[in-house]
Scaffold this motif. Structure first.
Motif, PDB file in Angstrom:
ATOM      1  N   TYR A 236       0.831  -1.204   0.000  1.00 40.20           N
ATOM      2  CA  TYR A 236       0.000   0.000   0.000  1.00 40.20           C
ATOM      3  C   TYR A 236       0.869   1.260   0.000  1.00 40.20           C
ATOM      4  O   TYR A 236       1.756   1.414   0.839  1.00 40.20           O
ATOM      5  CB  TYR A 236      -0.926   0.012   1.221  1.00 40.20           C
TER       6      TYR A 236
ATOM      7  N   ASN B 263      -7.536   4.073   1.500  1.00 44.19           N
ATOM      8  CA  ASN B 263      -7.909   2.927   2.322  1.00 44.19           C
ATOM      9  C   ASN B 263      -8.337   3.422   3.696  1.00 44.19           C
ATOM     10  O   ASN B 263      -7.906   4.485   4.146  1.00 44.19           O
ATOM     11  CB  ASN B 263      -6.726   1.956   2.481  1.00 44.19           C
TER      12      ASN B 263
ATOM     13  N   TRP C 100      -8.038   3.358   7.526  1.00 47.54           N
ATOM     14  CA  TRP C 100      -7.103   2.947   8.558  1.00 47.54           C
ATOM     15  C   TRP C 100      -7.146   3.940   9.709  1.00 47.54           C
ATOM     16  O   TRP C 100      -7.561   5.093   9.554  1.00 47.54           O
ATOM     17  CB  TRP C 100      -5.672   2.811   8.031  1.00 47.54           C
TER      18      TRP C 100
ATOM     19  N   ASP D  84      -3.608  -1.744   5.976  1.00 46.03           N
ATOM     20  CA  ASP D  84      -3.516  -1.094   4.675  1.00 46.03           C
ATOM     21  C   ASP D  84      -3.240   0.400   4.763  1.00 46.03           C
ATOM     22  O   ASP D  84      -3.622   1.161   3.879  1.00 46.03           O
ATOM     23  CB  ASP D  84      -4.779  -1.346   3.852  1.00 46.03           C
TER      24      ASP D  84
END
Length: 406
Positions: free
Chosen positions: A210, A257, A259, A296
């Motif tokens: 990532y 993403n 997170w 990620d």
């Protein structure tokens, strides 16, 4: 990991509640007289035969400037660069009830295609009712990376090209004296991510999928808790500091993403000779724990040494030398005046960190140490110019800064 986080959070209130804030900071009800102190401004007046005024006393509403244009090296492989660090500090209310606000602008340019425009601010409104914090950066910023954890040797690295935009802004409201709570917005936008070596595949080198090619976007909300008994962050007086920042990056705010991360920062300043408050003789401690909860998170947004909010950790180490999903850091520094008038001083420091990635946190430790000279630039804001020498395994450097490391 959950047990470690709970342990850190449990220690936080215990460490703070066990202290009497009235005994941790100097009494603010007296205006500090700096007539017997010397700084570079005084020396400049003498050299250029500028008639001195009456003994200088710190007054409210006055702006204190510190400007330092110097050639130097920028971490991350940018080579030699021209750096100009400008700090402006002022009180927006009575000194007896209001902390010193500061703004720092430190642009650099290596006379080629690499440059940076970082602007950081901490503004304390009258009577400390609000603390407004900002961190804005536009960087064409290559940096070396050694992958995750500590399995790579010093020479096993690659230079990562990166164009970086950061926009952090938060507002914290005073809940009780010294304690603040609030929220903010945080954006980290990276473009042009690739290895400077065309033969190196960054994803394969880092073993991380990532944010290792092209671009990455992290856009999130932060929830902030702050406990601060210092009244000057440029050169902290005896006191304590604790900061907890929880960050959530949902996709609906533009993140690539989803997170989350947690950052816990604890600092303590102990006066070794409280009977002489105008003389620097302080033992300072700094520790932080930084972790991400999801697998990620973009690679360049993972916890990394030297990438704390003010980029001051890991002195004596190459910035970004250790990166992982969790990072623990601890530093101790002794600060002492050399001359009675405060013009010259010195520091001695040591730090250590542990990072997860190639192994478990706390199984591998990475130490550094060093010493440095301090020259009083502006006694009104108690701003020092610091020239430090730091070293660690396979690395050493001279570091020139305005203000203390923490």
């Amino acid at each position: 990991m959950k047990k470690l986080i709970l342990f850190c959070l449990c220690l936080l209130p215990a460490a703070l509640m066990a202290q009497d804030a009235s005994n941790m900071i100097p009494q603010k009800n007296a205006v500090k007289d700096t007539a017997n102190q010397r700084d570079l401004i005084d020396i400049g007046k003498t050299l250029f035969h500028i008639n001195p005024h009456a003994p200088r006393i710190q007054r409210e509403k006055k702006i204190y400037f510190s400007i330092l244009p110097v050639p130097g090296s920028v971490p991350g492989g940018a080579g030699r660069a021209l750096i100009t660090s400008t700090t402006a500090a002022t009180y927006l209310g009575a000194k007896s009830t209001t902390n010193l606000s500061s703004v720092n602008f430190a642009p650099y340019w290596n006379l080629k295609s690499r440059f940076g425009l970082p602007l950081r601010s901490s503004v304390w409104l009258k009577d400390n009712t609000w603390n407004i914090q900002g961190d804005i950066r536009f960087l064409v910023y290559p940096q070396y990376t050694w992958g995750l954890g500590s399995s790579h040797s010093n020479n096993d690295k690659t230079l990562v090209d990166d164009n970086f935009i950061r926009f952090y802004q938060s507002a914290l409201k005073q809940v009780t004296p010294y304690f603040f709570a609030g929220f903010g917005y945080a954006l980290d936008y990276h473009t042009g991510i690739k290895s400077d070596d065309p033969t190196v595949n960054l994803t394969q080198f880092t073993h991380y999928n990532y944010g290792t090619k092209g671009s990455s976007v992290s856009s999130g909300i932060t929830f902030n808790l702050l406990y601060d008994t210092r009244n000057n962050s440029i050169n902290p007086l005896p006191g304590a500091y604790a900061n907890v920042v929880y960050r959530a990056n949902p996709s609906f705010l533009g993140s690539d993403n989803y997170w989350n991360s947690l950052y816990i920062d604890l600092r303590k300043y102990v006066a070794m000779n409280p009977s002489k408050p105008n003389q620097q003789n302080t033992l300072a401690f700094w520790s932080y724990f930084w972790t991400v909860f999801n697998s990620d998170a973009p690679y360049l947004d993972l916890p990394s040494i030297g990438w704390d909010p003010y980029n001051r950790s890991g002195e004596g180490m190459d910035q970004n030398r250790y990166r992982g999903k969790s990072l623990f850091y601890f530093e101790t520094e002794y600060r002492r005046d050399i001359t009675a008038n405060g013009l010259l001083g010195f520091v001695a420091f040591t730090n250590i960190n542990s990072v997860s990635g190639s192994g478990t946190l706390f199984t591998s430790w990475h130490p550094a140490a060093g010493t440095g000279l301090r020259i009083k630039f502006n006694k009104g804001s108690n701003t020092n110019i610091g020239l430090d020498y730091g070293f660690s395994k396979g690395y050493d450097a001279l570091i020139l800064n305005v203000g203390e490391a923490f």
